[in-house]
Write an enzyme that holds these catalytic residues in place. Sequence first.
Site, PDB file in Angstrom:
ATOM      1  N   ASP A   1       0.870  -1.193   0.000  1.00  0.00           N
ATOM      2  CA  ASP A   1       0.000   0.000   0.000  1.00  0.00           C
ATOM      3  C   ASP A   1       0.903   1.239   0.000  1.00  0.00           C
ATOM      4  O   ASP A   1       0.808   2.096   0.862  1.00  0.00           O
ATOM      5  CB  ASP A   1      -0.974  -0.003   1.189  1.00  0.00           C
ATOM      6  CG  ASP A   1      -0.277  -0.037   2.559  1.00  0.00           C
ATOM      7  OD1 ASP A   1       0.866  -0.536   2.632  1.00  0.00           O
ATOM      8  OD2 ASP A   1      -0.869   0.441   3.544  1.00  0.00           O
TER       9      ASP A   1
ATOM     10  N   ASN B   1      -0.611   1.001  16.617  1.00  0.00           N
ATOM     11  CA  ASN B   1      -0.278   2.326  16.074  1.00  0.00           C
ATOM     12  C   ASN B   1      -1.501   2.998  15.457  1.00  0.00           C
ATOM     13  O   ASN B   1      -1.701   4.189  15.620  1.00  0.00           O
ATOM     14  CB  ASN B   1       0.921   2.272  15.108  1.00  0.00           C
ATOM     15  CG  ASN B   1       0.740   1.265  13.982  1.00  0.00           C
ATOM     16  OD1 ASN B   1      -0.319   0.671  13.816  1.00  0.00           O
ATOM     17  ND2 ASN B   1       1.790   1.066  13.200  1.00  0.00           N
TER      18      ASN B   1
ATOM     19  N   GLU C   1      -2.650  -2.614  15.158  1.00  0.00           N
ATOM     20  CA  GLU C   1      -1.603  -2.277  14.175  1.00  0.00           C
ATOM     21  C   GLU C   1      -2.284  -1.972  12.847  1.00  0.00           C
ATOM     22  O   GLU C   1      -3.260  -2.652  12.482  1.00  0.00           O
ATOM     23  CB  GLU C   1      -0.617  -3.448  14.053  1.00  0.00           C
ATOM     24  CG  GLU C   1       0.509  -3.218  13.059  1.00  0.00           C
ATOM     25  CD  GLU C   1       0.093  -3.405  11.620  1.00  0.00           C
ATOM     26  OE1 GLU C   1       0.626  -2.687  10.754  1.00  0.00           O
ATOM     27  OE2 GLU C   1      -0.795  -4.248  11.362  1.00  0.00           O
TER      28      GLU C   1
ATOM     29  N   ASP D   1       7.384   3.318   4.004  1.00  0.00           N
ATOM     30  CA  ASP D   1       8.164   2.122   4.341  1.00  0.00           C
ATOM     31  C   ASP D   1       7.922   0.985   3.353  1.00  0.00           C
ATOM     32  O   ASP D   1       8.782   0.116   3.187  1.00  0.00           O
ATOM     33  CB  ASP D   1       7.960   1.675   5.796  1.00  0.00           C
ATOM     34  CG  ASP D   1       6.548   1.276   6.112  1.00  0.00           C
ATOM     35  OD1 ASP D   1       5.605   1.884   5.576  1.00  0.00           O
ATOM     36  OD2 ASP D   1       6.379   0.336   6.921  1.00  0.00           O
ATOM     37  N   ASP D   2       6.791   1.010   2.646  1.00  0.00           N
ATOM     38  CA  ASP D   2       6.614   0.063   1.526  1.00  0.00           C
ATOM     39  C   ASP D   2       7.670   0.350   0.465  1.00  0.00           C
ATOM     40  O   ASP D   2       8.274  -0.580  -0.102  1.00  0.00           O
ATOM     41  CB  ASP D   2       5.226   0.220   0.896  1.00  0.00           C
ATOM     42  CG  ASP D   2       4.095   0.092   1.885  1.00  0.00           C
ATOM     43  OD1 ASP D   2       3.913   1.020   2.695  1.00  0.00           O
ATOM     44  OD2 ASP D   2       3.403  -0.932   1.863  1.00  0.00           O
TER      45      ASP D   2
ATOM     46  N   HIS E   1       9.216  -1.054   9.400  1.00  0.00           N
ATOM     47  CA  HIS E   1       8.209  -2.127   9.436  1.00  0.00           C
ATOM     48  C   HIS E   1       8.284  -3.019   8.186  1.00  0.00           C
ATOM     49  O   HIS E   1       8.558  -4.223   8.273  1.00  0.00           O
ATOM     50  CB  HIS E   1       6.804  -1.528   9.502  1.00  0.00           C
ATOM     51  CG  HIS E   1       6.569  -0.581  10.634  1.00  0.00           C
ATOM     52  ND1 HIS E   1       6.544  -0.972  11.939  1.00  0.00           N
ATOM     53  CD2 HIS E   1       6.310   0.756  10.629  1.00  0.00           C
ATOM     54  CE1 HIS E   1       6.271   0.070  12.710  1.00  0.00           C
ATOM     55  NE2 HIS E   1       6.139   1.133  11.944  1.00  0.00           N
ATOM     56  N   ASP E   2       7.965  -2.436   7.033  1.00  0.00           N
ATOM     57  CA  ASP E   2       7.841  -3.245   5.818  1.00  0.00           C
ATOM     58  C   ASP E   2       9.179  -3.817   5.335  1.00  0.00           C
ATOM     59  O   ASP E   2       9.223  -4.977   4.883  1.00  0.00           O
ATOM     60  CB  ASP E   2       7.157  -2.437   4.712  1.00  0.00           C
ATOM     61  CG  ASP E   2       5.704  -2.123   5.045  1.00  0.00           C
ATOM     62  OD1 ASP E   2       5.165  -2.714   6.007  1.00  0.00           O
ATOM     63  OD2 ASP E   2       5.099  -1.282   4.361  1.00  0.00           O
TER      64      ASP E   2
ATOM     65  N   ASN F   1      -2.057  -2.460   9.525  1.00  0.00           N
ATOM     66  CA  ASN F   1      -2.422  -3.377   8.443  1.00  0.00           C
ATOM     67  C   ASN F   1      -3.540  -4.335   8.850  1.00  0.00           C
ATOM     68  O   ASN F   1      -4.364  -4.716   8.008  1.00  0.00           O
ATOM     69  CB  ASN F   1      -1.195  -4.162   7.957  1.00  0.00           C
ATOM     70  CG  ASN F   1      -0.230  -3.274   7.203  1.00  0.00           C
ATOM     71  OD1 ASN F   1      -0.604  -2.202   6.718  1.00  0.00           O
ATOM     72  ND2 ASN F   1       1.028  -3.703   7.122  1.00  0.00           N
TER      73      ASN F   1
HETATM   74  C1  BDR Z   1       2.303  -0.712   8.644  1.00  0.00           C
HETATM   75  O1  BDR Z   1       1.288   0.266   8.420  1.00  0.00           O
HETATM   76  C2  BDR Z   1       1.657   1.106   7.346  1.00  0.00           C
HETATM   77  O2  BDR Z   1       1.495   2.446   7.714  1.00  0.00           O
HETATM   78  C3  BDR Z   1       3.083   0.808   7.027  1.00  0.00           C
HETATM   79  O3  BDR Z   1       3.327   0.920   5.643  1.00  0.00           O
HETATM   80  C4  BDR Z   1       3.275  -0.605   7.510  1.00  0.00           C
HETATM   81  O4  BDR Z   1       2.947  -1.544   6.513  1.00  0.00           O
HETATM   82  C5  BDR Z   1       2.907  -0.494  10.019  1.00  0.00           C
HETATM   83  O5  BDR Z   1       1.941  -0.667  11.023  1.00  0.00           O
HETATM   84 CA    CA Z   2       2.689  -0.873   4.220  1.00  0.00          CA
END
Ligand code: BDR
Ligand code: CA
Length: 312
Positions: free
Chosen positions: A8, A156, A162, A12-13, A237-238, A164
């Site tokens: 998405d 988060n 979280e 970080d992707d 993260h990713d 995703n």
């Molecule tokens: C995940 O949520 C998205 O904001 C980031 O790309 C990551 O995949 C972290 O919780």
């Molecule tokens: Ca992501």
Amino acid sequence: MAVILDCDTGIDDALAILYAAGNGADLTACTVTHGNVPVEIGTRNTLTILDRLGLTHVPVHQGAARPIAQPLATAELVHGQDGLGDTGIAASTRAAAGTLAAAEIVRLARDRPGELTLVAVGPLTNVALALLLEPALPALLAGVVVMGGAVGVPGNASELGEANVWHDPEAAQLVIDAPWDVVFVGLEITMRTQLPAPAIERIAASADPRARLAWSLMQHYLDVYEPILGARTCVLHDPLAMALALDPDLATYRLVAASVELRGARTRGQLVGDLRGYDPAPADPRAPGVIRIVDTLDIPAFHAKFLAALGA
Ligand code: BDR
Ligand code: CA
């Protein structure tokens, strides 16, 4: 390793794509979901990052525009209005491939049984749809690694959720219930991947175009994480999910019984893992309701691979 990346994109992707490209992954296709930004923007961003890395041959397939059972929510506060940190990066003019994401995941898995690893770093809507279209999908893939969940730690997107998992809880439950050995790389481990100051300095100082791209994308992310971490740095993260797909030995894992909270007034979207350690512990990773989570991680080795991928 041949990888389908479901993403998405997202800052970080984008870093996960950089990580994959720099660590020898054979990116077979990217499939895109709603999440950080609306799916049309995430699709454009994925094309933009691939093209900037010279990966113009990697097809990008647009997918789900919204979650299964709740309205769309996006995260521009974290990723910028354009999803790429509002850097003004020139958008790719390449078109997305015609086949929709879930159908393409199924098509590729059927065409190349046992060869492909699915790395999912966004909400799990496309993966759930692929499972609904092809219940044999688990047997057709070599592996599946998800960035998602916050087992035993704060969330988060909400107090316990979280992003995703929280963005599509029903989809995440379908993924947990599928008969595959799935790794959920959650906040309990990704929040420990904070880049140390020397690593940040190396990225900032590198003239490598990949580092320049990462540094530019990261500025908004550093703004977001600075008040949370108390230093001008960020977590990865990713990229960690991608790293563990490519090099599972960077971590050790434990099997846990898990499910997604689908009803709670404040807890909907929480990935609830049973950490009590009661006997008998889950023994079969393919059993419905059993996932693998990360127990220990070689964080310096992961950071070294991340920096190497950027040429920093
Ligand atoms: C995940 O949520 C998205 O904001 C980031 O790309 C990551 O995949 C972290 O919780
Ligand atoms: Ca992501």
